[in-house]
Structure formats: C-alpha cells, structure tokens
Design a protein around this motif. Structure first.
Motif, PDB file in Angstrom:
ATOM      1  N   ALA A 169     103.795  -9.434  30.688  1.00 48.79           N
ATOM      2  CA  ALA A 169     102.828  -9.253  29.601  1.00 48.79           C
ATOM      3  C   ALA A 169     102.111  -7.928  29.837  1.00 48.79           C
ATOM      4  CB  ALA A 169     101.826 -10.404  29.574  1.00 48.79           C
ATOM      5  N   ASP A 170     102.022  -7.130  28.808  1.00 44.86           N
ATOM      6  CA  ASP A 170     101.436  -5.791  28.906  1.00 44.86           C
ATOM      7  C   ASP A 170     100.222  -5.750  27.981  1.00 44.86           C
ATOM      8  OD1 ASP A 170     101.117  -3.114  29.476  1.00 44.86           O
ATOM      9  OD2 ASP A 170     102.788  -2.432  28.230  1.00 44.86           O
ATOM     10  N   GLY A 171      99.033  -5.761  28.578  1.00 43.21           N
ATOM     11  CA  GLY A 171      97.801  -5.889  27.803  1.00 43.21           C
ATOM     12  C   GLY A 171      97.425  -4.626  27.054  1.00 43.21           C
ATOM     13  N   PRO A 177     103.584   8.152  32.099  1.00 42.07           N
ATOM     14  CA  PRO A 177     102.293   8.180  31.409  1.00 42.07           C
ATOM     15  C   PRO A 177     101.596   6.823  31.335  1.00 42.07           C
ATOM     16  CG  PRO A 177     104.083   8.190  29.809  1.00 42.07           C
ATOM     17  CD  PRO A 177     104.722   8.258  31.170  1.00 42.07           C
ATOM     18  N   ASP A 178     102.290   5.746  31.671  1.00 44.11           N
ATOM     19  CA  ASP A 178     101.750   4.393  31.441  1.00 44.11           C
ATOM     20  C   ASP A 178     102.024   3.549  32.682  1.00 44.11           C
ATOM     21  OD1 ASP A 178     100.723   2.192  30.148  1.00 44.11           O
ATOM     22  OD2 ASP A 178     102.332   2.022  28.668  1.00 44.11           O
ATOM     23  N   ASN A 179     101.327   2.403  32.772  1.00 46.42           N
ATOM     24  CA  ASN A 179     101.660   1.444  33.834  1.00 46.42           C
ATOM     25  C   ASN A 179     103.101   0.992  33.664  1.00 46.42           C
ATOM     26  OD1 ASN A 179      99.021   1.581  34.625  1.00 46.42           O
ATOM     27  ND2 ASN A 179      98.441  -0.331  33.629  1.00 46.42           N
ATOM     28  N   SER A 202     107.954  -3.509  30.887  1.00 44.35           N
ATOM     29  CA  SER A 202     106.973  -2.997  29.929  1.00 44.35           C
ATOM     30  C   SER A 202     107.459  -1.647  29.394  1.00 44.35           C
ATOM     31  CB  SER A 202     105.602  -2.837  30.602  1.00 44.35           C
ATOM     32  OG  SER A 202     105.658  -1.814  31.578  1.00 44.35           O
ATOM     33  N   ASP A 203     106.801  -1.185  28.336  1.00 46.19           N
ATOM     34  CA  ASP A 203     107.198   0.101  27.737  1.00 46.19           C
ATOM     35  C   ASP A 203     106.917   1.273  28.670  1.00 46.19           C
ATOM     36  OD1 ASP A 203     104.401  -0.119  27.385  1.00 46.19           O
ATOM     37  OD2 ASP A 203     104.466   1.324  25.744  1.00 46.19           O
ATOM     38  N   GLY A 204     106.142   1.044  29.725  1.00 43.42           N
ATOM     39  CA  GLY A 204     105.939   2.096  30.731  1.00 43.42           C
ATOM     40  C   GLY A 204     107.247   2.517  31.372  1.00 43.42           C
ATOM     41  N   LEU A 205     108.223   1.593  31.385  1.00 45.77           N
ATOM     42  CA  LEU A 205     109.563   1.938  31.856  1.00 45.77           C
ATOM     43  C   LEU A 205     110.447   2.413  30.704  1.00 45.77           C
ATOM     44  CD1 LEU A 205     111.649   1.967  34.207  1.00 45.77           C
ATOM     45  CD2 LEU A 205     112.318  -0.321  33.452  1.00 45.77           C
TER      46      LEU A 205
HETATM   47 CA    CA Z   1     102.220  -0.229  28.033  1.00 52.18          CA
END
Ligand code: CA
Length: 229
Positions: free
Chosen positions: A5-7, A213-215, A174-177
């Motif tokens: 889950a990506d908050g 750029p993201d977790n 998550s979209d960070g990957l």
């Molecule tokens: Ca994200």
C-alpha cells in the motif's frame, strides 16, 4: 496474503491511510478464513469471483470505509488515500486485487507480464492512444492516481483470480519502482537475481541510481511447489 500500500495525501495522512488499509485487509482476510461456500456468507458477494476474490474485495471495501471513518473530524487527515495491491494465495490458486498505481507482475519462464493496469491519468491517456509510454514517464501529471482507497463511496476494485505454476515469481511494487524502471529493466533484474532479497535490493538500488524520486517498495514471492509458496 501479501499486500503493498502506497499512501498519499501528505506525509501523515499517507502513512495513516496505508497502515489502515493493510491492517483492515488483513483483518477481513483472517476473519473470513473459516467461512464456507459463498452462499453462506453474511455479506453480498460478486458471483463472478471465487471465495478468495470475494475475501479481497471485502477487505478493500472495509479498508475504504475505515479510511472514511478516520477522516471524519480529523482535519489533518482530510484527503488522505492509499493505493493497494494484494495477492491471496491458496496453494497455486491466487486472487489478486488492486486500486491505484501500485502493480503486480508475474515472472514465468523468463517472461515478465504485468498483471495489473494502473488507475492513473497517464495510463488512461495511453489506453486512449494519446500518450506513448516514454512520454507518460516524463509527463508532469504522471503521479496523478485516478482511483484509490480514499474513503469515497464509489470505490471500484479490480479483482482477478489466476492459477500459478511452480517456479513462478510475483512482484508487488509501488510506483517508486515502476515509474523509474520499465518492464524490460524489471525483467532483467528478475532474470539476474534468483534470491528474493537480492532481487528486492537490486530494484531499490537501480531505481535510486535512476533518480529515485519516490519511496520504493517491492515485494517478491516465489512459488516453490504446488503444496506451498
Ligand atoms: Ca508513490
């Protein structure tokens, strides 16, 4: 049951929403473990899905309601939301549910397949033929999520059921990957790393090396045999 889950909605809100979602989906999956055939369920169910698809659907519905309850009277949490992608395994039978732009991939026989379709603005534009994947990656609106567990009463969850095979690997991320590495790069890392922890480490390393750029959250599963996973 495995879930990512990506908050969203600021640091505090995103953390609360994603934790509520994971906890509530887990609660529902656990509390429905002993339920019999679907016709004995105390809740409405989707006839097109089996038992485990319905368990995940119920988990996502309840998570969404919990998020709505928590936002009432909590000014600092208003607007919080989370993506969620979950897989529920029973031997080689898998139920898969997702909302938002966190993804599930299947790696089978050296081929990577995306099992989920992002609920995002750029994905909708790509499907309509208005954006290429490369352009979507650079688009200023690439982080706009069109569906999420946000407490709204029109939640739509994508639920699917599939049969896995021994040797399959599943990736939840998550979209960070996935916004940094394309499918071919993700497939190359799968091919080069059979150890699950090393694979996850490599996802994080390469996503960070590409700007990060993201977790980044990644979860790898390996289906060892028909009897377990
Ligand atoms: Ca994200």
């Amino acid at each position: 049951m495995f879930v990512v889950a990506d908050g969203m909605g600021g640091h505090v809100g995103g953390e609360v929403a994603s934790e509520l979602a994971v906890t509530e989906i887990q609660n529902i999956v656990e509390s429905t473990a002993e339920l019999g055939p679907l016709d004995t369920w105390p809740v409405p169910f989707d006839q097109s899905l089996g038992r485990d698809g319905n368990r995940l659907q119920a988990g996502f519905d309840n998570a969404n309601r919990r998020i709505a309850q928590h936002m009432e009277g909590a000014e600092n949490l208003r607007g919080m939301a989370t993506t969620a992608v979950a897989v529920l395994l029973d031997g080689v039978q898998a139920a898969l549910a997702h909302v938002g732009d966190s993804r599930a991939y299947l790696y089978r026989a050296d081929q990577l397949t995306r099992l989920t379709s992002d609920h995002s603005w750029v994905e909708e534009q790509m499907r309509a033929g208005m954006l290429t994947e490369a352009a979507a990656r650079e688009h200023p609106w690439r982080n706009i999520v069109t569906k999420a567990l946000s407490g709204s009463d029109d939640l739509q969850v994508d639920v699917a059921e599939l049969e896995l095979q021994p040797g399959d690997r599943l990736l939840l991320c998550s979209d960070g990957l996935s916004s940094v590495l394309n499918d071919s790069e993700i497939g190359d890392i799968m091919a080069a790393n059979h150890d699950l922890q090393e694979g996850c480490d490599e996802f994080v390393n390469q996503a960070n090396a590409a700007g990060g750029p993201d977790n980044i959250t990644s979860l790898l599963l390996h289906v060892a045999s028909a009897a377990g996973s």
